[in-house]
Design a protein around this motif. Structure first.
Motif, PDB file in Angstrom:
ATOM      1  N   ALA A 256       0.827  -1.207   0.000  1.00  0.00           N
ATOM      2  CA  ALA A 256       0.000   0.000   0.000  1.00  0.00           C
ATOM      3  C   ALA A 256       0.864   1.260   0.000  1.00  0.00           C
ATOM      4  CB  ALA A 256      -0.930  -0.009   1.206  1.00  0.00           C
ATOM      5  N   VAL A 257       1.940   1.238   0.770  1.00  0.00           N
ATOM      6  CA  VAL A 257       2.858   2.382   0.774  1.00  0.00           C
ATOM      7  C   VAL A 257       3.533   2.528  -0.593  1.00  0.00           C
ATOM      8  CG1 VAL A 257       4.985   3.296   1.784  1.00  0.00           C
ATOM      9  CG2 VAL A 257       3.223   2.312   3.265  1.00  0.00           C
TER      10      VAL A 257
ATOM     11  N   MET B 294      -4.206   9.616   0.208  1.00  0.00           N
ATOM     12  CA  MET B 294      -4.747   8.316  -0.182  1.00  0.00           C
ATOM     13  C   MET B 294      -6.160   8.140   0.370  1.00  0.00           C
ATOM     14  SD  MET B 294      -4.096   5.448  -1.844  1.00  0.00           S
ATOM     15  CE  MET B 294      -2.362   4.932  -1.874  1.00  0.00           C
TER      16      MET B 294
ATOM     17  N   SER C 291       3.413   6.879   7.131  1.00  0.00           N
ATOM     18  CA  SER C 291       4.599   6.567   6.320  1.00  0.00           C
ATOM     19  C   SER C 291       5.529   7.754   6.106  1.00  0.00           C
ATOM     20  CB  SER C 291       4.165   6.029   4.948  1.00  0.00           C
ATOM     21  OG  SER C 291       3.500   7.049   4.205  1.00  0.00           O
TER      22      SER C 291
ATOM     23  N   ALA D 270       0.837  10.646   1.673  1.00  0.00           N
ATOM     24  CA  ALA D 270       0.242   9.780   2.697  1.00  0.00           C
ATOM     25  C   ALA D 270      -1.136  10.260   3.145  1.00  0.00           C
ATOM     26  CB  ALA D 270       1.169   9.677   3.901  1.00  0.00           C
TER      27      ALA D 270
ATOM     28  N   LEU E  21       1.846   4.610  -3.179  1.00  0.00           N
ATOM     29  CA  LEU E  21       1.942   6.064  -3.097  1.00  0.00           C
ATOM     30  C   LEU E  21       2.909   6.610  -4.141  1.00  0.00           C
ATOM     31  CD1 LEU E  21       2.077   6.443   0.792  1.00  0.00           C
ATOM     32  CD2 LEU E  21       0.156   7.031  -0.694  1.00  0.00           C
TER      33      LEU E  21
ATOM     34  N   VAL F  63       0.051   3.528   5.997  1.00  0.00           N
ATOM     35  CA  VAL F  63       0.079   4.547   4.945  1.00  0.00           C
ATOM     36  C   VAL F  63       0.089   5.943   5.553  1.00  0.00           C
ATOM     37  CG1 VAL F  63      -1.273   5.607   3.089  1.00  0.00           C
ATOM     38  CG2 VAL F  63      -0.945   3.140   3.137  1.00  0.00           C
ATOM     39  N   ARG F  64      -0.818   6.181   6.481  1.00  0.00           N
ATOM     40  CA  ARG F  64      -0.930   7.522   7.072  1.00  0.00           C
ATOM     41  C   ARG F  64       0.346   7.923   7.826  1.00  0.00           C
ATOM     42  NH1 ARG F  64      -4.678   8.766   3.801  1.00  0.00           N
ATOM     43  NH2 ARG F  64      -6.865   8.425   4.405  1.00  0.00           N
TER      44      ARG F  64
ATOM     45  N   HIS G  83       5.275   9.678   3.652  1.00  0.00           N
ATOM     46  CA  HIS G  83       5.279   9.930   2.212  1.00  0.00           C
ATOM     47  C   HIS G  83       4.500  11.215   1.921  1.00  0.00           C
ATOM     48  CE1 HIS G  83       4.536   9.353  -2.089  1.00  0.00           C
ATOM     49  NE2 HIS G  83       5.462   8.408  -2.083  1.00  0.00           N
TER      50      HIS G  83
END
Length: 316
Positions: free
Chosen positions: A145-146, A185, A177, A182, A149, A174-175, A179
């Motif tokens: 999932a990451v 998403m 991460s 992040a 991104l 994800v949140r 990124h």
């Protein structure tokens, strides 16, 4: 593009001669738009994507785009093997779709890293935003999932598995991460009869969901969504016990009823959507009568709720 709210997955109507009925589809899409969803997802699961030829697919997407008229985004399903999925993605773009829902790849099982390769391969065909549908043989892990991104057109992930623990790990990873994307998403609840899991998924950061019920009982679907949004626990419990849970019990009687039930419900509501295509089967006469009774019970419950005071209690 933010997909926050109730999501519509229209049916694909077929004539008695087994062709797509664009006129009925336009009427159906118009009714869906009137219910106020955040987006339309056409030619997807409820829309019998796997039963459509390419020309029919183009007709469905063009009809929905024309009826929407820019009032809300129209996403189109794309799937099959990687080359086939690319062809559908290109056809969706040419038909004016605003985005894609990437369905699981055909037949084969693959590790999460392989799924990321598949998603990136299809995404490279167009600049359309893409939501990835996680279910069946398409299962992501947090690392995958990451990795998504880094695919700039991947807008979000729709979950159809129902593993709350796994989905919590995925969303949280994800949140957290770090990124740059992040926080962008989008996570969607795509379980069959998603109303049953709406509150649980909302609690883990997945507030938006697709509603098959919206395609045939928009009044009940919208009322339930509004109850969840305002935190009306009593209304949620009533609609679940009087309509949605019995609907799930009926749906589970026969494989494929997740599509056949909404079509039967639409026919009961006077919309000539026709039959489901094989390998799906239509409802038996007995099950059609049960569905009609459920709809009556659900609407009777809704009428009672509209005269009762609001009771807060569902976590926002």
């Amino acid at each position: 593009m933010r997909l926050h709210g109730l999501l519509s997955f229209p049916l694909t109507p077929f004539t008695a001669g087994d062709t797509v009925d664009a006129g009925v589809l336009a009427e159906h899409v118009g009714r869906q738009i009137a219910a106020g969803p955040a987006a339309l997802f056409v030619a997807c699961g409820t829309g019998e994507f796997t039963a459509l030829g390419m020309d029919e697919y183009r007709t469905v997407v063009r009809t929905a785009v024309r009826e929407a008229g820019g009032r809300l985004p129209v996403f189109a399903g794309a799937g099959g093997g990687p080359r086939a999925a690319r062809e559908f993605a290109l056809a969706a773009r040419e038909a004016g779709a605003d985005g894609l829902l990437l369905l699981p790849p055909y037949l084969v099982a693959a590790p999460p890293a392989g799924l990321v390769r598949h998603i990136a391969y299809v995404a490279a065909a167009t600049a359309l935003p893409m939501v990835v549908y996680q279910r069946a043989n398409a299962v992501l892990d947090p690392a995958a999932a990451v990795a998504l991104l880094d695919v700039p057109t991947v807008l979000g992930i729709k979950d159809g598995r129902g593993d709350v623990d796994a989905m919590t790990r995925l969303v949280t990873t994800v949140r957290a991460s770090g990124h740059p994307r992040a926080g962008e998403m989008v996570f969607l609840n795509g379980l069959p009869t998603a109303e049953v899991t709406a509150v649980a998924y909302r609690a883990i950061g997945v507030p938006s969901y697709s509603s098959a019920a919206l395609s045939f009982v928009p009044d009940l679907a919208v009322a339930f969504h509004q109850a969840v949004e305002r935190g009306d626990e009593a209304a949620c419990r009533t609609l679940l016990s009087e309509f949605f849970l019995p609907l799930v019990a009926l749906r589970e009687q026969v494989p494929g009823y997740a599509v056949a039930l909404p079509k039967a419900g639409a026919r009961l509501g006077g919309l000539a959507v026709g039959a489901v295509r094989p390998p799906l089967v239509d409802l038996s006469a007995e099950h059609t009568e049960q569905l009609a009774a459920l709809i009556r019970d659900g609407r009777a419950a809704l009428r009672r709720l509209r005269t009762a005071p609001v009771t807060p209690g569902v976590a926002a």
